[in-house]
Design an enzyme around this catalytic site. Structure first.
Site, mmCIF file in Angstrom:
data_model
loop_
_atom_site.group_PDB
_atom_site.id
_atom_site.type_symbol
_atom_site.label_atom_id
_atom_site.label_comp_id
_atom_site.label_asym_id
_atom_site.label_seq_id
_atom_site.Cartn_x
_atom_site.Cartn_y
_atom_site.Cartn_z
ATOM 1 C CE LYS A 691 -4.188 1.687 2.201
ATOM 2 N NZ LYS A 691 -5.319 1.505 3.083
ATOM 3 C CG ASP A 792 -12.843 2.929 8.391
ATOM 4 O OD1 ASP A 792 -13.936 3.266 8.171
ATOM 5 O OD2 ASP A 792 -11.937 3.028 7.212
HETATM 6 N N1 ATP Z 1 -3.836 -7.129 1.939
HETATM 7 C C1 ATP Z 1 -4.535 -6.880 0.727
HETATM 8 N N2 ATP Z 1 -4.834 -7.921 -0.299
HETATM 9 C C2 ATP Z 1 -4.998 -7.897 -1.090
HETATM 10 N N3 ATP Z 1 -5.885 -6.896 -1.559
HETATM 11 C C3 ATP Z 1 -6.023 -5.709 -0.840
HETATM 12 C C4 ATP Z 1 -5.204 -5.771 0.438
HETATM 13 N N4 ATP Z 1 -5.565 -4.620 0.940
HETATM 14 C C5 ATP Z 1 -6.118 -3.716 0.038
HETATM 15 N N5 ATP Z 1 -6.425 -4.486 -0.719
HETATM 16 C C6 ATP Z 1 -7.253 -4.155 -2.064
HETATM 17 O O1 ATP Z 1 -6.825 -3.042 -2.586
HETATM 18 C C7 ATP Z 1 -7.756 -2.086 -3.039
HETATM 19 C C8 ATP Z 1 -7.617 -0.842 -2.438
HETATM 20 O O2 ATP Z 1 -7.422 -0.711 -1.149
HETATM 21 P P1 ATP Z 1 -7.431 0.428 -0.084
HETATM 22 O O3 ATP Z 1 -7.634 -0.147 1.301
HETATM 23 O O4 ATP Z 1 -6.631 1.474 -0.597
HETATM 24 O O5 ATP Z 1 -8.924 0.702 -0.779
HETATM 25 P P2 ATP Z 1 -9.829 1.833 -0.019
HETATM 26 O O6 ATP Z 1 -10.282 1.286 1.132
HETATM 27 O O7 ATP Z 1 -11.012 2.096 -1.035
HETATM 28 O O8 ATP Z 1 -8.925 2.786 0.333
HETATM 29 P P3 ATP Z 1 -8.771 4.141 1.338
HETATM 30 O O9 ATP Z 1 -7.850 3.302 2.545
HETATM 31 O O10 ATP Z 1 -8.548 5.147 1.024
HETATM 32 O O11 ATP Z 1 -10.169 3.912 2.113
HETATM 33 C C9 ATP Z 1 -8.992 -2.748 -2.742
HETATM 34 O O12 ATP Z 1 -9.774 -3.469 -3.922
HETATM 35 C C10 ATP Z 1 -8.790 -3.897 -1.758
HETATM 36 O O13 ATP Z 1 -9.410 -4.913 -1.650
#
Ligand code: ATP
Length: 971
Positions: A691, A792
C-alpha cells in the site's frame, strides 16, 4: 596466550615498554639509523621508508606486516599470534615502529643492530654506520637498489597480508622462514664483519663472496615479492619432504641452522616466549615447553585436540577468515578475491600467512588494543629513555648474548636462551616432528574443508541470486501475459458491455458510461416479452368475450356453433375480423361479431394463454438474471477499466522493485491517497500487498505531518497485531519525500463490499460465518492490554480470501484505529476521546460519534459497525441511510436519529440473527453489547447445541422466538 592472560600480563607489557624505552635510548648510534634510512628512501618523513624490510624475505616480515597493516599500527599489529604473545619482543618492536614518525626502517636498522649484537666479537653500536654503508653499496651493486629498498605503503599492506609470522599454522612456512631469515642475517653479519675489515684495510675476496651471496639472497627476496605463491610453492615441497619423509634430516638441518647462526632463533623466540609464562626467570620444562610442542599446542587450539575440527572451531576459522578479509587493505582484499579463495591460506605462502593465526582473529583486536595501550605508554616513555633500557631491548633480540647482559636485559636474554635450548631439544625429538606432520595434515584438512565450505557458500549465494533473478523474470513474464489477457478481455468485452466515452456537459468534458450491445439485446428481449405478454392479455380478454354461453350452465349448447367462428389467421389469439365485398366495409372495417366457439375450443385456448403467460414470466425472469449478470460484468468491466487506467498512470507500472525486494506486479486498487499493489517479496518468496501512501505535495506542512502521523500510528498499531483474522503488516519503508509504503499480507479475492455489490445480499448462514470471524478478530483486539478500536469496520475492509462468502476473512485498514491506553480501557462507560470526529464511513458509525461535542468512545463503536454489516449482508441494504450519501447522512442527522432498527419481511431472517443485530444496534452505547457478549451470542452456538442453556444466558434475547421463522440449521 588468551586475551585474558594478555590482560593479566600488564607487568609483562610494562617490561616491553621498558625495552622500547631502551630502544629509543640508543644514543648516537641509534639515532643515526633514522637519517640513514631516510636518505635511502629519499624521504624525510620516514613513514614508509621500508628500506631494509623490503629487502628482507617474507619470513622476516611479521613485524613489518604488523606495522603496516595496522593502519596506524593498531588493529593488526599483533596479528601474528593466536597465542597473543604480548610479551613478544617482536610486538614491542612493532609497536614502536607503528609510532608516528618512527618508520619501519628504523626497526630494521635496529633489527640489524640486534643481529650484530648477537655476534660476541662485535659491537653492534659500533657497526651500525658501516652496515648502512654496506647496504648502500649493496644497492649500488644491485643497480636496482631503489626497487629493492623502497616500497609503497600498498606493498607494505600486501606484505602484511602475506604473513609470515612464527605462529603460522603452515608448518612448511615455519621451516622455510627461519632458513631464509638466517641466510639473510648471516649475510648481514658477514657484511658487517667486512665493513670492520674495510675500516682497517681494503676489501678482501671474502667480501666478494659475501656480496654475491647477499645478491642472491636479495634476488630471492625479490622473487618472493613478485610472486609469493610461486615462491612458496617452490619452497614448500622441500620442506614438506623434510618434515614428512626425512625427520632426522630435518632435525639435522635445524641443528645446523642453529649451529650456523644462533640468530636464527631470534624470530622464533620472540613469538614463543610468552608461552613459557612470560616471566623470563621461570624455569623451562624441557618436555612440555619445546618449541614444537608449543607449535602443536597452537595448532591444537586451531584444529582441535584430536586433530579433528569441531563445528565451533571451523566457525572460528571462518570468522577469522571473514574478519581478516574485512580487515585487509582494499588492495589485498582484491588480491584475495582474485584468487577466489578469500580465506584460504593453504596453497600459497602469502595465503598461508593470511591463514596464520587464523584462530585468533578476535584476539587481534584485543592485542591491538593492548598494543595501543602499550604504544601510549611507549610514547610517554620516549622522552626519557635510558641506556639500560636500550641495552635491554637489544638483548632481547639476541639469543646468545645473555651472559653479557646487564640485569634488566638478562631476563630477556635468559628467556631467549631457554627458547633456543628448547628448540634444540625439539629438533632431536622425532616424535614431535611426527606430531607436527600430523597436525599439519589436520590443518590441511581444515583448510580443505574451509575451501569446500567457502566454495559451497559462494555457489549457494550465486544460485540464490540467480534464482531470484529467474523468479523476477518469470513473474514479470507471467505478469505481462496476465496484463495482456486482461487487456484483450477488456477490449473484447467493451463493445458488448460498454465503455466510458468523453462527453461534453456544459463547459466541461466528462467521461460518461455508454452501455454496450448486450444491454441493447437485453432491452429488445424485454420488449418482445412485453409485447407478447400484451397480446396474451388481449387474446385472453377476447376469449372471455367469446366464452360459450353454455359453459357452466348451457355451455355444451353453444360450443358447437362457436367452433365454426374461429379465425385461423389469428391462430386463436386475435379476435377475427372479416371484410365484406362492400367497399365501405373494406375502408371502415367493423369488427366482426365474435363468433361463438364451442366449449372444447374455449378450454383449449384458455389453457394455451395461461401457459404462454407462464412461459413469458419465466423468460422475463431469465432476462432479469441475465441483466443482473450483465450488471455484474459491467461492474467488473468498469473496475478493470479504471484499474488498468490507474495502473498505466502509476509510476510503479514497469515492475518497479521497491526497497530492493518488492516487485510490483499489478495494481489492486486505488484509495483516496493510496494505491495498493500486488507485489512479490523476493526475499521471503511470497506475494504481498504494497500500500503506497502518497502525501500530496500541495498540502500544507501541517496536513502532511498529520497524514504521516496517522500512517505511523496505523503502522505501530497494526505491526503489533498477530491474528489469523487480521491482515498482517510486514514492513514499512519510505519511497521518496512524498510517499511511503506499508507491506501487508496479500489476500487473494475481493473485499466484502465488492462481493455485496456483485451479489446484493448473501444468505444468513454465509453472513453469520463472516460475522463470526470478524467478532473473533475484535475479541483479540479487545483482549490486548491496551484494547484497540478499529473504528473503520465496513465491508470494504473485510477481505474475502476465497473471493466469496464461503471462506476465511481478514480485516484490514487500521488507518483510523485507536488504542485505549491504560486505565481508560477499564472503564467501560468512559472510553477515550474521539479526536477525529467525522472521519470514517458514516453508515457504519454509531450515533455517539455524531454528537457534538462527541462523548468518549469505546470498543462498542466496532460493535455497532458489526450490526450494520450483518444487516447489510442478509438484507442487501444498510439499516440507516441506505440511499443517502455521506453528506446527506450528516445533513439529515440520520444516524443521530437511528434509535431503532426495523427488519424487512424479506428475506426471512432467524430471530437469533435479528436479536444479534438488535444487540449491536442499541442506540445507547451503555446498553449495547460488548465484543465479548457478541462472541457468546447464541448466533454462534454450534449446531446441535441446546438452545435452552443459551436462552437465559447473557443474550436474553429481547424478541420471542417465532415458531414460523427458524434458523436454517435448526432443521
Ligand atoms: N492486503 C490486501 N490484499 C489484497 N488486496 C488488498 C489488500 N489490501 C487492500 N487490498 C485491495 O486493494 C484495493 C484498495 O485498497 P484500499 O484499502 O486502498 O481501498 P480503500 O479502502 O478504497 O482506500 P482507503 O484506504 O483510502 O479507504 C481494494 O480493492 C482492496 O480490496
Amino acid at each position: 596466550m588468551s586475551m585474558m592472560s594478555m590482560d593479566e600480563r600488564g607487568g609483562e607489557q610494562h617490561h616491553f615498554v621498558s625495552l622500547e624505552q631502551k630502544m629509543f635510548n640508543t644514543g648516537p648510534q641509534a639515532t643515526k639509523a633514522l637519517p640513514i634510512a631516510q636518505s635511502l628512501n629519499g624521504s624525510s618523513s620516514g613513514e614508509h621508508n621500508n628500506y631494509p624490510i623490503n629487502s628482507l624475505p617474507p619470513h622476516h616480515q611479521p613485524q613489518q606486516h604488523n606495522i603496516v597493516s595496522g593502519g596506524g599500527g593498531q588493529a593488526t599489529t599483533m596479528a601474528t599470534g593466536d597465542t597473543g604473545h604480548a610479551g613478544n619482543v617482536t610486538y614491542m618492536q612493532t609497536g614502536m615502529l607503528n609510532a608516528p614518525g618512527v618508520s619501519s626502517h628504523q626497526y630494521l636498522s635496529t633489527n640489524h643492530q640486534i643481529q650484530h649484537h648477537s655476534t660476541p666479537s662485535t659491537s653492534m653500536l659500533q657497526q651500525h654506520p658501516s652496515q648502512h654503508q654496506l647496504l648502500q653499496q649493496q644497492q649500488n651493486l644491485n643497480g636496482n637498489g631503489s626497487t629493492i629498498m623502497r616500497s609503497s605503503p600498498t606493498n607494505d599492506m600486501n606484505q602484511c597480508l602475506q604473513p609470515v609470522s612464527e605462529d603460522s599454522i603452515d608448518g612448511t612456512l615455519r621451516e622455510f622462514a627461519p632458513v631464509h631469515h638466517l641466510q639473510h642475517m648471516h649475510h648481514i653479519q658477514q657484511q658487517q664483519q667486512y665493513s670492520m675489515q674495510q675500516m682497517q684495510g681494503p676489501p678482501t675476496p671474502s667480501y666478494q663472496q659475501t656480496q654475491q651471496q647477499h645478491l642472491q639472497h636479495l634476488q630471492q627476496h625479490n622473487q618472493y615479492q613478485q610472486n609469493p605463491v610461486m615462491y612458496t610453492q617452490q619452497a614448500q615441497p622441500q620442506n614438506q619432504q623434510q618434515q614428512l619423509q626425512n625427520q632426522p634430516q630435518q632435525t639435522t638441518s635445524m641443528q645446523h641452522i642453529n649451529e650456523s647462526s644462533n640468530l636464527s632463533s631470534a624470530g622464533s623466540i620472540s613469538d614463543r616466549e610468552p608461552e613459557q609464562g612470560g616471566t623470563p626467570n621461570r624455569p623451562v620444562a624441557p618436555q612440555s615447553s619445546t618449541t614444537t610442542e608449543k607449535k602443536a599446542r597452537k595448532r591444537r587450539r586451531i584444529g582441535g585436540e584430536d586433530g579433528h575440527a569441531t563445528p565451533k572451531q571451523e566457525r572460528k576459522i571462518t570468522e577469522f577468515i571473514n574478519k581478516q578479509h574485512s580487515q585487509a587493505s582494499p588492495k589485498s582484499r582484491s588480491n584475495l578475491q582474485q584468487t577466489g579463495n578469500v580465506s584460504n591460506g593453504s596453497n600459497s605462502y602469502g595465503a598461508g600467512g593470511n591463514g596464520n593465526g587464523s584462530g585468533t582473529s578476535n584476539d587481534h583486536t584485543s592485542i591491538a588494543q593492548q598494543h595501543d595501550v602499550y604504544w601510549t605508554m611507549t610514547n610517554n616513555h620516549r622522552a626519557t629513555p635510558t641506556p639500560t633500557q636500550q641495552q635491554q631491548h637489544y638483548s632481547s633480540s639476541d639469543s646468545n648474548s645473555n651472559s653479557n647482559q646487564s640485569p634488566p636485559g638478562q631476563r630477556m636474554v635468559r628467556m631467549i636462551d631457554e627458547e633456543t635450548q628448547t628448540e634444540a631439544g625439539t629438533q632431536s625429538n622425532a616424535s614431535s616432528a611426527d606430531e607436527i606432520a600430523k597436525r599439519d595434515r589436520v590443518i590441511d584438512d581444515f583448510r580443505r574443508q574451509i575451501d569446500e565450505l567457502q566454495a559451497k557458500f559462494s555457489n549457494e549465494r550465486r544460485k540464490n541470486e540467480a534464482s531470484k533473478e529467474t523468479i523476477k523474470r518469470l513473474l514479470i513474464e507471467k505478469n505481462f501475459i496476465e496484463r495482456k489477457s486482461l487487456r484483450d478481455k477488456t477490449t473484447a468485452d467493451t463493445p458488448r458491455i460498454g465503455c466510458f466515452k468523453t462527453m461534453r456537459t456544459g463547459d466541461s468534458f466528462r467521461d460518461q458510461w455508454t452501455d454496450g450491445y448486450a444491454f441493447d439485446e437485453l432491452e429488445k428481449k424485454q420488449q418482445n416479452i412485453t409485447a407478447e405478454r400484451n397480446e396474451i392479455v388481449n387474446a385472453s380478454a377476447l376469449l372471455k368475450k367469446r366464452k360459450p354461453l353454455g359453459i357452466g350452465k348451457e355451455g355444451t349448447k353453444r360450443s358447437a356453433a362457436n367452433s365454426l367462428n374461429l379465425d385461423a389467421s389469428t391462430n386463436g389469439m386475435q379476435p377475427s375480423t372479416s371484410s365484406t365485398a362492400n367497399g365501405d366495409d373494406a375502408i371502415f372495417r367493423r369488427p366482426e361479431e365474435p363468433k361463438e366457439i364451442n366449449y372444447q375450443e374455449y378450454i383449449e385456448l384458455d389453457e394455451i394463454y395461461k401457459l404462454r403467460r407462464e412461459h413469458l414470466k419465466k423468460e422475463e425472469m431469465d432476462l432479469q438474471i441475465e441483466r443482473e449478470k450483465l450488471d455484474r460484468e459491467r461492474q467488473l468491466h468498469i473496475r478493470e477499466l479504471k484499474r488498468a487506467s490507474n495502473e498505466s498512470a502509476s509510476t510503479y507500472k514497469d515492475h518497479s522493485l521497491l526497497n530492493k525486494r518488492y516487485l510490483m506486479l499489478c495494481l489492486l486498487g486505488k484509495g483516496g491517497f493510496s494505491e495498493v499493489w500486488k507485489a512479490f517479496d523476493i526475499e521471503e518468496n511470497r506475494y504481498v500487498a504494497c500500500k503506497i501512501h502518497h502525501v500530496n505535495k500541495d498540502w500544507k506542512e501541517e496536513k502532511k505531518a498529520n497524514y504521516v502521523k496517522h500512517a505511523m500510528r496505523e503502522k505501530d498499531i497494526h505491526k503489533s497485531l498477530d491474528h489469523c483474522r487480521i491482515v498482517k503488516l510486514y514492513d514499512l519503508f519510505t519511497i521518496d519525500n512524498h510517499s511511503f509504503c506499508t507491506v501487508l499480507e496479500y489476500c487473494p479475492g475481493n473485499d466484502l463490499d465488492f462481493y455485496l455489490k456483485q451479489n446484493k445480499q448473501i444468505s444468513e448462514k454465509e453472513a453469520r460465518s463472516i460475522i463470526m470471524q470478524v467478532v473473533s478478530a475484535l475479541v483479540y483486539l479487545n483482549e490486548k492490554k491496551d484494547p484497540i478500536i478499529h473504528y473503520d469496520l465496513k465491508p470494504a475492509n473485510i477481505l474475502l480470501e476465497s473471493g466469496n462468502a464461503c471462506g476465511a476473512i481478514k480485516i484490514t485498514d487500521f488507518g483510523l484505529s485507536k488504542i485505549m491506553e491504560g486505565s481508560e480501557a477499564d472503564n467501560d462507560h468512559d472510553g477515550i476521546e474521539l479526536t477525529s470526529q467525522f472521519a470514517g464511513t458514516y453508515w457504519y458509525l454509531p450515533p455517539e460519534t455524531f454528537i457534538v461535542p462527541p462523548p468518549k468512545i469505546t470498543c462498542k463503536v466496532d460493535v455497532w459497525s458489526i450490526g450494520v454489516i450483518f444487516y447489510q449482508c442478509i438484507y442487501g441494504k444498510k439499516p440507516f441511510g441506505n440511499e443517502l450519501t455521506q453528506q446527506k447522512i450528516l445533513e439529515y442527522n440520520t444516524i443521530i436519529n437511528a434509535r431503532e432498527v426495523s427488519f424487512p419481511a424479506k428475506p426471512p431472517v432467524s430471530p437469533v440473527a435479528q436479536d444479534f443485530i438488535r444487540r449491536c444496534l442499541q442506540y445507547k452505547k451503555e446498553e449495547r453489547a460488548d465484543v465479548f457478549e457478541l462472541a457468546k451470542h447464541e448466533l454462534f452456538r454450534p449446531r446441535g447445541a441446546t438452545r435452552s442453556s443459551a436462552a437465559g444466558s447473557i443474550n436474553s434475547p429481547s424478541i420471542p422466538r417465532s415458531p414460523s421463522v427458524n434458523r436454517e440449521d435448526d432443521a
